[in-house]
Motif scaffolding. Sequence first.
Motif, short mmCIF file in Angstrom:
data_model
loop_
_atom_site.label_atom_id
_atom_site.label_comp_id
_atom_site.label_asym_id
_atom_site.label_seq_id
_atom_site.Cartn_x
_atom_site.Cartn_y
_atom_site.Cartn_z
N ILE A 129 3.14 -0.75 4.19
CA ILE A 129 3.22 0.61 4.75
C ILE A 129 2.27 0.79 5.93
CG2 ILE A 129 2.93 3.07 4.20
CD1 ILE A 129 3.55 2.21 1.22
N SER A 130 2.81 1.33 7.01
CA SER A 130 2.09 1.69 8.24
C SER A 130 1.64 0.52 9.10
CB SER A 130 0.89 2.61 7.96
OG SER A 130 1.33 3.91 7.64
N THR A 131 1.93 -0.72 8.72
CA THR A 131 1.42 -1.86 9.48
C THR A 131 2.34 -2.31 10.62
OG1 THR A 131 2.38 -3.48 7.96
CG2 THR A 131 0.12 -2.75 7.52
N GLY A 132 3.50 -1.71 10.73
CA GLY A 132 4.42 -2.05 11.81
C GLY A 132 4.16 -1.17 13.02
N VAL A 133 5.16 -0.40 13.41
CA VAL A 133 5.03 0.44 14.60
C VAL A 133 3.98 1.54 14.45
CG1 VAL A 133 7.37 0.01 15.43
CG2 VAL A 133 6.94 1.96 13.94
#
Length: 189
Positions: A129-133
């Motif tokens: 969670i939240s580690t991409g864009v």
Amino acid sequence: MLSELLAQLQQGKAKNSIGVWRGDITTLDCDVIVNAANSSLLGGGGVDGAIHAAAGPELLRECSDLNGCKTGEAKITFGYDLKTPYVIHTVGPIYNGKTSQRLELADCYRNSLDLAKKHHLHSIAFSAISTGVYGYPVEEAARIALLTVTQWLNANPTYGMNIILTCFNSAVQNAYESVIEAAKKGELE
């Protein structure tokens, strides 16, 4: 805390488990997968888009009735064309370095686990969670994820929850494995 749970898991004494797996979360056959969604819940890029594409148009129809989701909260839908019967959608923080974002990210994991328990689900796969864009630093996000799921397992020792932390690339996998190794050495609590 994490080191104690890891020791129990290694000795076969824990009813719960945590595992790290690299691959496509949409292919997993477990009770529920966790979608790192945007606040509209109407699909997007990355894992969110992949889950919506694999689940089919019925997922979008159900999500459109949920009135979105706030950061840190979680909502559940059916999995439709996925192998998993359910999808939990949670909205992680868009990283900007504020301390409050650690709590929001932890809430994503905690609220997803609470929702899974409420629906009597015993195996859950989390995307990172939240580690991409959304730009959350992978190492910090991995630490928050592992500490939060460990706290939840310690608070629910007899429930029986199998947690899979899925990795979409080697950087995420290496971050999870690094945190686990530090915990085994007692360097992380």
